[in-house]
Design a protein around this motif. Structure first.
Motif, PDB file in Angstrom:
ATOM      1  N   LEU A 189     -13.359  -7.865   7.310  1.00 40.76           N
ATOM      2  CA  LEU A 189     -12.761  -6.616   7.789  1.00 40.76           C
ATOM      3  C   LEU A 189     -12.384  -6.686   9.262  1.00 40.76           C
ATOM      4  N   VAL A 190     -13.191  -7.365  10.047  1.00 41.15           N
ATOM      5  CA  VAL A 190     -12.959  -7.435  11.493  1.00 41.15           C
ATOM      6  C   VAL A 190     -11.687  -8.224  11.816  1.00 41.15           C
ATOM      7  N   ILE A 191     -11.299  -9.117  10.947  1.00 44.89           N
ATOM      8  CA  ILE A 191     -10.096  -9.927  11.166  1.00 44.89           C
ATOM      9  C   ILE A 191      -8.858  -9.041  11.343  1.00 44.89           C
ATOM     10  N   PHE A 192      -8.851  -7.886  10.743  1.00 44.35           N
ATOM     11  CA  PHE A 192      -7.668  -7.022  10.746  1.00 44.35           C
ATOM     12  C   PHE A 192      -7.556  -6.107  11.969  1.00 44.35           C
ATOM     13  N   ILE A 193      -8.531  -6.097  12.845  1.00 42.65           N
ATOM     14  CA  ILE A 193      -8.523  -5.164  13.982  1.00 42.65           C
ATOM     15  C   ILE A 193      -7.273  -5.300  14.858  1.00 42.65           C
ATOM     16  N   PRO A 194      -6.864  -6.509  15.298  1.00 47.64           N
ATOM     17  CA  PRO A 194      -5.672  -6.579  16.160  1.00 47.64           C
ATOM     18  C   PRO A 194      -4.411  -6.017  15.505  1.00 47.64           C
ATOM     19  N   GLY A 195      -4.189  -6.330  14.247  1.00 54.37           N
ATOM     20  CA  GLY A 195      -3.005  -5.824  13.560  1.00 54.37           C
ATOM     21  C   GLY A 195      -3.041  -4.324  13.341  1.00 54.37           C
ATOM     22  N   LEU A 196      -4.237  -3.780  13.094  1.00 54.16           N
ATOM     23  CA  LEU A 196      -4.354  -2.331  12.925  1.00 54.16           C
ATOM     24  C   LEU A 196      -4.091  -1.601  14.235  1.00 54.16           C
ATOM     25  N   GLN A 241      -2.111  -2.607  16.547  1.00 54.36           N
ATOM     26  CA  GLN A 241      -0.671  -2.696  16.805  1.00 54.36           C
ATOM     27  C   GLN A 241       0.141  -1.845  15.841  1.00 54.36           C
ATOM     28  N   GLY A 242      -0.460  -1.446  14.732  1.00 57.67           N
ATOM     29  CA  GLY A 242       0.247  -0.646  13.745  1.00 57.67           C
ATOM     30  C   GLY A 242       1.136  -1.480  12.840  1.00 57.67           C
ATOM     31  N   SER A 243       0.744  -2.703  12.583  1.00 57.44           N
ATOM     32  CA  SER A 243       1.546  -3.615  11.780  1.00 57.44           C
ATOM     33  C   SER A 243       1.516  -3.225  10.297  1.00 57.44           C
ATOM     34  N   ASP A 244       2.697  -3.140   9.700  1.00 54.33           N
ATOM     35  CA  ASP A 244       2.787  -2.841   8.268  1.00 54.33           C
ATOM     36  C   ASP A 244       2.168  -3.956   7.444  1.00 54.33           C
ATOM     37  N   ARG A 245       2.417  -5.180   7.856  1.00 56.13           N
ATOM     38  CA  ARG A 245       1.907  -6.341   7.119  1.00 56.13           C
ATOM     39  C   ARG A 245       0.375  -6.368   7.124  1.00 56.13           C
ATOM     40  N   THR A 246      -0.228  -6.018   8.241  1.00 55.18           N
ATOM     41  CA  THR A 246      -1.688  -5.966   8.317  1.00 55.18           C
ATOM     42  C   THR A 246      -2.239  -4.905   7.367  1.00 55.18           C
ATOM     43  N   HIS A 247      -1.594  -3.756   7.338  1.00 57.94           N
ATOM     44  CA  HIS A 247      -2.039  -2.699   6.420  1.00 57.94           C
ATOM     45  C   HIS A 247      -1.910  -3.153   4.965  1.00 57.94           C
ATOM     46  N   ALA A 248      -0.852  -3.903   4.655  1.00 56.26           N
ATOM     47  CA  ALA A 248      -0.676  -4.390   3.286  1.00 56.26           C
ATOM     48  C   ALA A 248      -1.770  -5.390   2.911  1.00 56.26           C
ATOM     49  N   TRP A 249      -2.075  -6.311   3.805  1.00 58.22           N
ATOM     50  CA  TRP A 249      -3.137  -7.287   3.516  1.00 58.22           C
ATOM     51  C   TRP A 249      -4.501  -6.614   3.456  1.00 58.22           C
ATOM     52  N   LEU A 250      -4.703  -5.612   4.286  1.00 60.76           N
ATOM     53  CA  LEU A 250      -5.966  -4.884   4.252  1.00 60.76           C
ATOM     54  C   LEU A 250      -6.154  -4.190   2.901  1.00 60.76           C
ATOM     55  N   CYS A 251      -5.071  -3.710   2.313  1.00 62.96           N
ATOM     56  CA  CYS A 251      -5.161  -3.090   0.985  1.00 62.96           C
ATOM     57  C   CYS A 251      -5.690  -4.081  -0.048  1.00 62.96           C
ATOM     58  N   PHE A 252      -5.259  -5.335   0.040  1.00 62.60           N
ATOM     59  CA  PHE A 252      -5.758  -6.348  -0.892  1.00 62.60           C
ATOM     60  C   PHE A 252      -7.244  -6.618  -0.680  1.00 62.60           C
ATOM     61  N   VAL A 253      -7.655  -6.751   0.563  1.00 60.32           N
ATOM     62  CA  VAL A 253      -9.060  -7.062   0.869  1.00 60.32           C
ATOM     63  C   VAL A 253      -9.969  -5.897   0.503  1.00 60.32           C
ATOM     64  N   VAL A 254      -9.491  -4.695   0.706  1.00 63.11           N
ATOM     65  CA  VAL A 254     -10.298  -3.502   0.434  1.00 63.11           C
ATOM     66  C   VAL A 254     -10.631  -3.390  -1.054  1.00 63.11           C
ATOM     67  N   LEU A 255      -9.801  -3.950  -1.904  1.00 65.32           N
ATOM     68  CA  LEU A 255     -10.089  -3.892  -3.339  1.00 65.32           C
ATOM     69  C   LEU A 255     -11.403  -4.599  -3.685  1.00 65.32           C
ATOM     70  N   VAL A 256     -11.739  -5.648  -2.941  1.00 68.73           N
ATOM     71  CA  VAL A 256     -13.025  -6.337  -3.155  1.00 68.73           C
ATOM     72  C   VAL A 256     -14.178  -5.401  -2.799  1.00 68.73           C
TER      73      VAL A 256
END
Length: 120
Positions: free
Chosen positions: A52-59, A61-76
């Motif tokens: 989860l911590v890996i996504f902090i910089p992209g979040l 910045q408001g990156s759409d791609r980061t939010h999309a990848w976070l959606c995949f990880v959150v499913l776990v």
């Protein structure tokens, strides 16, 4: 250039809040479970928190791609929450994890949808 509509800004705040609450829930219940067993599981904390911590910089910045990848990880984590909810001992933990992952997934998906490039 990205435009940020009011619904996109609200979704960004909601996803950030549920992201932080998910991390705090995981850390809290891992530490509480460790106090009961008599140890402090650094490995368990790392395995649960680092993805989860890996996504902090992209979040930030408001990156759409980061939010999309976070959606995949959150499913776990959603799967973990459902499994914990149906166990006898950890129903509160499972309920909170499921609630925060669902909120994070929906708000991140809506953020991606409403945070579009500027139309020319």
């Amino acid at each position: 250039m990205k435009t940020s509509t009011l619904p996109a800004q609200i979704c960004k705040v909601v996803s950030g809040l549920s992201y932080l609450l998910l991390i705090l829930t995981l850390v809290t219940f891992i530490i509480l479970r460790a106090e009961v067993t008599g140890g402090f599981p650094f490995a368990l904390l790392a395995i649960n928190i680092i993805p989860l911590v890996i996504f902090i910089p992209g979040l930030l910045q408001g990156s759409d791609r980061t939010h999309a990848w976070l959606c995949f990880v959150v499913l776990v984590y959603f799967t973990l929450g459902i499994l914990e909810f149906f166990s006898v001992k950890n129903q509160l933990e499972g309920l909170l994890i499921t609630l925060f992952t669902t909120t994070l997934f929906i708000s991140s998906t809506l953020y991606i949808r409403w945070h579009k490039p500027e139309q020319v």
